[in-house]
Motif scaffolding. Structure first.
Motif, mmCIF file in Angstrom:
data_model
loop_
_atom_site.group_PDB
_atom_site.id
_atom_site.type_symbol
_atom_site.label_atom_id
_atom_site.label_comp_id
_atom_site.label_asym_id
_atom_site.label_seq_id
_atom_site.Cartn_x
_atom_site.Cartn_y
_atom_site.Cartn_z
ATOM 1 N N ASN A 31 0.773 -1.165 0.000
ATOM 2 C CA ASN A 31 0.051 -0.020 -0.005
ATOM 3 C C ASN A 31 0.884 1.187 0.078
ATOM 4 N N TYR A 33 0.730 5.019 1.274
ATOM 5 C CA TYR A 33 -0.178 5.851 2.220
ATOM 6 C C TYR A 33 -0.252 7.437 2.175
ATOM 7 N N HIS A 50 -4.518 7.804 5.472
ATOM 8 C CA HIS A 50 -5.423 7.068 4.720
ATOM 9 C C HIS A 50 -4.587 6.378 3.607
ATOM 10 N N PHE A 51 -5.148 5.749 2.683
ATOM 11 C CA PHE A 51 -4.711 4.993 1.321
ATOM 12 C C PHE A 51 -4.549 6.078 0.486
ATOM 13 N N GLU A 54 -4.951 2.762 -4.154
ATOM 14 C CA GLU A 54 -5.849 1.600 -4.075
ATOM 15 C C GLU A 54 -6.227 1.590 -2.557
ATOM 16 N N SER A 55 -7.350 1.285 -2.279
ATOM 17 C CA SER A 55 -7.764 1.053 -1.025
ATOM 18 C C SER A 55 -7.176 -0.441 -0.485
ATOM 19 N N THR A 57 -7.064 -2.953 3.526
ATOM 20 C CA THR A 57 -7.947 -3.416 4.360
ATOM 21 C C THR A 57 -7.708 -2.591 5.624
ATOM 22 N N GLU A 58 -9.025 -2.614 6.435
ATOM 23 C CA GLU A 58 -8.883 -1.924 7.801
ATOM 24 C C GLU A 58 -7.883 -2.139 8.715
ATOM 25 N N LEU A 61 -4.726 -0.595 7.570
ATOM 26 C CA LEU A 61 -4.583 0.817 7.961
ATOM 27 C C LEU A 61 -4.085 1.038 9.539
#
Length: 88
Positions: A31, A33, A50-51, A54-55, A57-58, A61
């Motif tokens: 990811n 960030y 936040h990302f 691309e998003s 998973t919780e 994060l």
């Protein structure tokens, strides 16, 4: 601390104080960030994570938030990178 900084910026005004963003990725992380920073006097920093692309998973994060809380060197490096790009 190895970190890839993809973008960073910081502004300052009387009302908001210092407001900045840093887009980064750590080795082994899939990811990217974005860390948004705010401080009235450039001492105690509030932030939002936040990302950036691309998003994820919780859990991913939350793990990065925990790392930022525990790793002062990493957090200070990200703040320093944003501060180095301060625009008056």
């Amino acid at each position: 601390m190895e970190v890839t900084i993809m973008d960073a910026k910081m502004t300052k005004d009387e009302e908001s104080g210092y407001v900045g963003q840093v887009v980064f990725q750590l080795p082994g992380e899939r990811n990217v960030y974005e860390l948004t920073l705010q401080s009235k006097k450039a001492r105690d920093w509030g932030y939002s994570l936040h990302f950036a692309k691309e998003s994820g998973t919780e859990e991913e994060l939350e793990a990065m938030e925990e790392r930022l809380e525990e790793d002062d060197e990493l957090f200070d490096r990200l703040v320093g990178e944003a501060m180095s790009r301060l625009q008056d």
